[in-house]
Design an enzyme around this catalytic site. Structure first.
Site, PDB file in Angstrom:
ATOM      1  N   LEU A 155       0.956  -1.140   0.032  1.00  0.00           N
ATOM      2  CA  LEU A 155       0.010   0.014   0.031  1.00  0.00           C
ATOM      3  C   LEU A 155       0.743   1.446  -0.022  1.00  0.00           C
ATOM      4  O   LEU A 155       0.340   2.093  -0.512  1.00  0.00           O
ATOM      5  CB  LEU A 155      -0.850  -0.076   1.090  1.00  0.00           C
TER       6      LEU A 155
ATOM      7  N   GLN B 109       9.886   4.390   7.944  1.00  0.00           N
ATOM      8  CA  GLN B 109      10.138   3.291   9.129  1.00  0.00           C
ATOM      9  C   GLN B 109       9.683   1.886   8.698  1.00  0.00           C
ATOM     10  O   GLN B 109       9.810   0.927   9.342  1.00  0.00           O
ATOM     11  CB  GLN B 109       9.183   3.816  10.291  1.00  0.00           C
TER      12      GLN B 109
ATOM     13  N   LYS C 261       1.968  -3.519   8.757  1.00  0.00           N
ATOM     14  CA  LYS C 261       2.973  -2.499   8.540  1.00  0.00           C
ATOM     15  C   LYS C 261       4.559  -3.482   8.903  1.00  0.00           C
ATOM     16  O   LYS C 261       4.668  -3.939  10.038  1.00  0.00           O
ATOM     17  CB  LYS C 261       2.850  -1.467   9.503  1.00  0.00           C
TER      18      LYS C 261
ATOM     19  N   ASP D 228       4.839  14.116  14.474  1.00  0.00           N
ATOM     20  CA  ASP D 228       4.636  13.861  12.751  1.00  0.00           C
ATOM     21  C   ASP D 228       3.731  13.956  12.305  1.00  0.00           C
ATOM     22  O   ASP D 228       3.117  13.261  11.529  1.00  0.00           O
ATOM     23  CB  ASP D 228       5.665  12.701  12.604  1.00  0.00           C
TER      24      ASP D 228
END
Length: 714
Positions: free
Chosen positions: A404, A409, A426, A523
């Site tokens: 995706l 990171q 992730k 962030d």
């Protein structure tokens, strides 16, 4: 009796007629050299002009190749050995010169054989073979002041002499020589470099023309009319650079075939060899099978004969033989050992996999996660630890087609769990201890958060080489893509922009003031804001976020952030406050308002930063010139100025003068309530010609915005 049988076999096998090698009416011997078809002595005896052989004074010559002397023709390897002249001048050293081979095979069916030839260099210096200007092989030597006899008897291993192979079959070549010389008893120097058939190099050259043998491959194409007495197959010869030449070859069984396979009635296959007859004499049965092996570029086939015995009963006594009993027993034992070995292999493999998963769990922060859980047992009630197998199946073993997005990171994959839920997995990059702390930090923070505008964490996996996070799947991509990849089909209305801004502000306000322990995101940017199927905003990526105790006003930490969104005050002081998140949100609000990039190379100087570009436009009263056309079309001038002033307050260089996120949410809610979407608005050109805008003054002056790259460290 056995001796008599062997003599009888030898007499029967030697009494066969001489096999055929040439076409009918043609001679196949020239002196001591055999000339088999497709070569032939005379024009009508060969397959074409290239294979014509002249027999002069009992010496064969290839007339089409400058009458080179033929030394040998091999049908199995499809090779012909010829003598090539070599000239060496021992009175003058060869220095920095270039030579071209005295045979050019371009346009002929012949090639320099990779298998049989070697590149040999005598003397001291360097020499390379070039194929149309490209280096094919090279050789380098050093010299000692040895006598001639010592040089000739020494091995060709780099001292006075070296040899190298060629990587593929050549049509032509040239040589470059550098200071190629050799001491000859102190009387002079000379050297030589040449392509020569292996184990045939003439080492001593006495200043006149000498001959060295060289091996050439001969090829036959589909256009060549020839019939085989056995089968015919294709051989691909390597020409370098991925190119090959198709040649056709008649099948020959080396050692079991007499005659010439290129002539229809030229084969005499010796099936009943002495070994086979001996096998049958002892009650066995001969079995023949084809054995192929590739040697260089030519394929050679053989007939492999094995003698099989089937002694179910003793030939003389009619009883079950001891060999059968031993064979069955040994076979059963072997099968038992194989079965035991397989079971042990599976057990050992499973044990190793289990140990590896435990090792990964510890390395990926499993102990740190347990410490956090012991400190707050209620923290992980709803967090699931997934197994590596579950997530491998869900992502089709992390298929590239499931990606995706990629970030600083890690990489995010789309997956489907066994229960049918679509998730985002992730996969972190290979991490060090500091990055592991960030990963566990994200797990802990997302476990604390329960807000409709924050991506929901479903669980994690620590059993793999790199840690994995599993969260809900958000289908409509990032806000960044929605703003900057505009399509006429789905334009972003002002109402949608206000809704997204309000939802993001609400999520950040929740993190600052409504969780049990305040959280600084650190962030906030449009790439970390996702949109669901109803275009509701979801704040994501908490890898750099931090908990803050209630009595703390700031965090003094290493500067990290994204270029264009970073708070200048935080950059200068290394002190991150909740107002630093407010500044980043202000940039997002300006991005929604203008539709421009946070950093743009099309703008110059200070204006490259969107925040600075926006603040200068506000100060100079030309802010309407940078507002997105859709916003101007749907909003009134007063609405746009209210939103712009709110963004200016968020971007104030003095953090204390910025509003809290709770105040930002309240103002955005008021703007949304008062906004009535309409397609009839004041003409944009008229707005641009009106009086300058009234700007609210904010403490410090708006100088150039200071920003740093992603993950900038001091």
């Amino acid at each position: 009796m056995k001796l008599f049988f062997l003599i009888l076999l030898s007499l029967t096998t030697s009494s066969t007629a001489d096999p055929k090698y040439a076409k009918p009416g043609c001679n196949y011997m020239c002196g001591e050299v055999k000339i088999p078809y497709p070569f032939g002595i005379g024009a009508n005896c060969s397959i074409n002009k290239w294979y014509n052989v002249d027999c002069n004074s009992s010496t064969p010559y290839l007339s089409a190749l400058n009458s080179l002397e033929v030394l040998d023709i091999n049908l199995d390897y499809q090779s012909v050995s010829v003598n090539v002249s070599m000239f060496s001048d021992c009175r003058n050293p060869v220095r920095n010169s270039s030579q071209i081979s005295n045979i050019n095979l371009d346009g002929t069916p012949f090639l320099f054989s990779k298998l049989d030839n070697k590149f040999v260099v005598e003397g001291c210096g360097n020499a390379v073979i070039l194929d149309h200007g490209r280096v094919v092989t090279a050789c380098s030597t050093i010299c000692h002041n040895d006598s001639v006899s010592e040089i000739i008897s020494s091995s060709c291993l780099g001292i006075n002499c070296c040899q190298a192979t060629i990587p593929y079959n050549l049509k032509s070549y040239s040589m470059n020589l550098t200071s190629l010389e050799r001491q000859l008893g102190g009387d002079g120097v000379c050297g030589s470099a040449l392509l020569v058939k292996e184990n045939s190099h003439v080492r001593s050259v006495a200043g006149n023309i000498s001959y060295v043998p060289i091996s050439l491959l001969w090829t036959l194409t589909e256009r060549d009319q020839f019939n085989c007495c056995s089968s015919r197959f294709r051989v691909d010869l390597d020409l370098g650079n991925g190119n090959s030449l198709a040649s056709y070859k008649c099948r020959s069984y080396e050692g079991h075939l007499k005659g010439n396979p290129y002539i229809v009635d030229g084969c005499e296959l010796l099936l009943d060899t002495q070994e086979c007859q001996w096998c049958r004499y002892h009650g066995g049965d001969c079995h023949y099978e084809d054995v192929y092996h590739e040697d260089g570029n030519m394929i050679i086939s053989k007939l492999n004969m094995t003698c099989h015995y089937y002694p179910l009963y003793n030939h003389y006594e009619g009883k079950i033989s001891l060999g059968v009993i031993l064979g069955v027993s040994i076979s059963m034992g072997v099968l038992f050992l194989v079965a035991i070995s397989y079971v042990l292999y599976k057990v050992i493999k499973k044990t190793k996999a289990k140990r590896r998963r435990k090792r990964f769990f510890k390395r990926n922060g499993g102990l740190l996660l347990k410490q956090q859980e012991e400190a707050d047992p209620y923290l992980f009630d709803k967090t699931i630890l997934f197994t590596s197998r579950e997530l491998e199946k869900a992502t089709d073993y992390f298929n590239e087609n499931r990606i995706l997005g990629r970030g600083g990171q890690g990489t995010v994959y789309k997956g489907m769990l066994i229960d049918g839920r679509i998730v985002a997995v992730k996969k972190s990059k290979v991490v060090d201890e500091r990055q592991l702390e960030q990963f566990i930090n994200e797990v802990v923070i997302l476990s604390q958060v329960n807000h409709r505008n924050v991506v929901k964490l479903l669980g994690c996996c620590l059993e793999t080489e790199v840690p994995l996070l599993v969260s809900e799947f958000i289908p409509n991509g990032t806000l960044y893509d929605r703003i900057h990849n505009v399509t006429d089909e789905f334009p972003m209305s002002l109402n949608m922009r206000l809704q997204i801004a309000t939802e993001v502000a609400g999520a950040v306000s929740y993190l600052h003031s409504e969780t049990s322990i305040p959280i600084y995101h650190r962030d906030i940017k449009t790439t970390n804001i996702l949109l669901d199927d109803k275009h509701k905003a979801k704040v994501s990526d908490f890898g750099t976020s931090r908990f803050v105790s209630l009595d703390q006003t700031h965090l003094t930490i290493l500067v990290k952030g994204t270029f264009g969104y970073l708070d200048p005050e935080y950059f200068q002081s290394s002190q991150f406050t909740e107002k630093s998140d407010v500044y980043s949100f202000g940039v997002v609000l300006v991005e929604l308002l203008t539709g421009e990039m946070p950093i743009s190379l099309t703008r110059f100087g200070e204006n490259r930063s969107l925040a600075t570009h926006f603040m200068l436009a506000m100060e100079e009263g030309r802010v309407m010139s940078i507002i997105d056309a859709m916003v101007i079309k749907e909003g009134t001038r007063d609405e746009i100025l209210i939103i712009a002033n709110l963004a200016m307050r968020c971007l104030n260089l003095n953090g204390k003068s910025r509003p809290t996120m709770k105040e930002v949410v309240a103002e955005l809610e008021n703007i949304r309530v008062s906004h009535v979407p309409s397609m009839v608005q004041t003409n944009f050109q008229q707005i641009m010609q009106k009086e300058e805008l009234h700007i609210i003054t904010y403490g410090e002056s708006t100088s150039t915005l200071i920003s740093v790259e992603d993950n900038f460290s001091k």
